[in-house]
Design a protein around this motif. Structure first.
Motif, PDB file in Angstrom:
ATOM      1  N   ALA A  24       7.415 -11.318 -37.727  1.00 44.27           N
ATOM      2  CA  ALA A  24       7.700 -11.486 -36.293  1.00 44.27           C
ATOM      3  C   ALA A  24       9.085 -10.942 -35.939  1.00 44.27           C
ATOM      4  N   SER A  80      10.210 -22.878 -31.283  1.00 47.06           N
ATOM      5  CA  SER A  80      10.314 -23.444 -32.625  1.00 47.06           C
ATOM      6  C   SER A  80      11.758 -23.881 -32.838  1.00 47.06           C
ATOM      7  N   ALA A 104       5.331 -15.894 -32.107  1.00 44.80           N
ATOM      8  CA  ALA A 104       5.169 -16.188 -33.538  1.00 44.80           C
ATOM      9  C   ALA A 104       4.156 -17.307 -33.816  1.00 44.80           C
ATOM     10  N   HIS A 105       4.187 -18.359 -33.000  1.00 43.41           N
ATOM     11  CA  HIS A 105       3.320 -19.508 -33.303  1.00 43.41           C
ATOM     12  C   HIS A 105       2.066 -19.588 -32.448  1.00 43.41           C
ATOM     13  N   TYR A 147       0.485  -9.280 -38.578  1.00 40.33           N
ATOM     14  CA  TYR A 147       1.607  -9.212 -37.644  1.00 40.33           C
ATOM     15  C   TYR A 147       1.329  -8.093 -36.665  1.00 40.33           C
TER      16      TYR A 147
HETATM   17  C1  PLP Z   1       9.453 -18.733 -32.672  1.00 42.72           C
HETATM   18  C2  PLP Z   1       9.651 -17.949 -33.944  1.00 42.72           C
HETATM   19  N1  PLP Z   1       9.975 -16.651 -33.862  1.00 42.72           N
HETATM   20  C3  PLP Z   1      10.149 -15.896 -34.965  1.00 42.72           C
HETATM   21  C4  PLP Z   1       9.992 -16.422 -36.230  1.00 42.72           C
HETATM   22  C5  PLP Z   1      10.245 -15.537 -37.421  1.00 42.72           C
HETATM   23  O1  PLP Z   1       9.075 -15.220 -38.064  1.00 42.72           O
HETATM   24  P1  PLP Z   1       9.089 -14.237 -39.322  1.00 42.72           P
HETATM   25  O2  PLP Z   1       9.600 -15.043 -40.455  1.00 42.72           O
HETATM   26  O3  PLP Z   1       7.657 -13.823 -39.487  1.00 42.72           O
HETATM   27  O4  PLP Z   1       9.965 -13.078 -38.996  1.00 42.72           O
HETATM   28  C6  PLP Z   1       9.639 -17.765 -36.380  1.00 42.72           C
HETATM   29  C7  PLP Z   1       9.442 -18.346 -37.706  1.00 42.72           C
HETATM   30  O5  PLP Z   1       8.899 -19.395 -37.908  1.00 42.72           O
HETATM   31  C8  PLP Z   1       9.489 -18.548 -35.206  1.00 42.72           C
HETATM   32  O6  PLP Z   1       9.208 -19.856 -35.298  1.00 42.72           O
END
Ligand code: PLP
Length: 245
Positions: free
Chosen positions: A89, A175, A202-203, A230
């Motif tokens: 993400a 998050s 992401a979620h 992704y």
């Molecule tokens: C809202 C949000 N954005 C981005 C990310 C980052 O995800 P990634 O580890 O796949 O880059 C997370 C990870 O949990 C997240 O909760």
């Protein structure tokens, strides 16, 4: 693949290999894939080992094409050409920011929220530092809210008094505060002010229905830990970032 559509919680428990000795509460940071996905993944790995040359030249490309067609249907994109796979993400947000930066006048405001994921805030900060196109802004989205319109109003108030904001990164589900933000309405207000939007979803995949064309953001990046997919959708049109006004 096993038919599991529509089932949640205990009903679908056996589809996962997670230890039954423990109560697993964190499915956000790291995911376990369903058995059917795990088995399909092993099959693909076996195919790769049997003939790497074939795999990387032909099979891989076909599978990625098929995967993006599947994902685009799940997220309401009418064309799979708007969907690409990214490493994670954070990588999706970085790719979106860097491609927008190329079209950006110098010192354009980049708006994150006080609830943005820490890594995304660091990414935004770093892109500002490296590219020199952006200046970082943060909008306070701390609850409580009476209703979703209060969140949208906070964006309207912020953008009314900060005309230098050109791009906003908005979480679909925050998050770790787990708020479902009214992204469609926020995008609409941002567009009124000529602000391009990158949704950090992401979620969201698997938890809420997603229709990227209805949400209408320039970019939507999301992940599904369960399936290790992704994706990012890109359909930039004439906002401040393009016109440079
Ligand atoms: C809202 C949000 N954005 C981005 C990310 C980052 O995800 P990634 O580890 O796949 O880059 C997370 C990870 O949990 C997240 O909760």
């Amino acid at each position: 693949m096993a038919e599991t559509g529509g089932l949640f919680g205990a009903e679908i428990r056996d589809e996962f290999q997670l230890s039954k000795e423990l109560v697993h509460l964190n499915h956000g940071s790291f995911g376990s894939v369903p058995r059917s996905v795990y088995e399909a993944r092993l099959e693909r790995m076996k195919e790769l080992e049997i003939c790497p040359d074939d795999w990387f030249r032909y099979n891989f490309v076909l599978l990625v094409t098929k995967g993006s067609e599947t994902v685009s249907k799940l997220i309401g994109s009418s064309s799979s050409e708007n969907v690409v796979f990214v490493e994670n993400a954070t990588g999706g947000i970085t790719a979106a920011l860097r491609s927008l930066g190329l079209k950006m006048q110098s010192k354009a405001g980049l708006l994150v929220t006080g609830l943005s994921y820490e890594a995304i805030r660091h990414t935004a900060h770093k892109v500002c530092e490296i590219e020199g196109h952006f200046v970082l802004h943060t909008i306070n989205l701390d609850p409580p809210y009476k209703d979703k319109f209060e969140v949208v109003q906070r964006y309207r108030d912020y953008l009314s008094s900060h005309s230098d904001v050109h791009v906003a990164i908005v979480d679909h589900i925050t998050s770790p505060s787990t708020l479902l933000l009214p992204v469609k309405e926020i995008v609409s207000v941002c567009h009124e002010f000529g602000v391009a939007v990158i949704i950090d979803g992401a979620h969201a995949p698997g938890q809420v229905e997603i229709n990227v064309e209805d949400i209408n953001a320039e970019f939507y990046t999301g992940k599904s830990c369960s399936f290790f997919l992704y994706f990012i959708v890109n359909y930039v049109f004439g906002l401040k970032v393009i016109s440079g006004t």
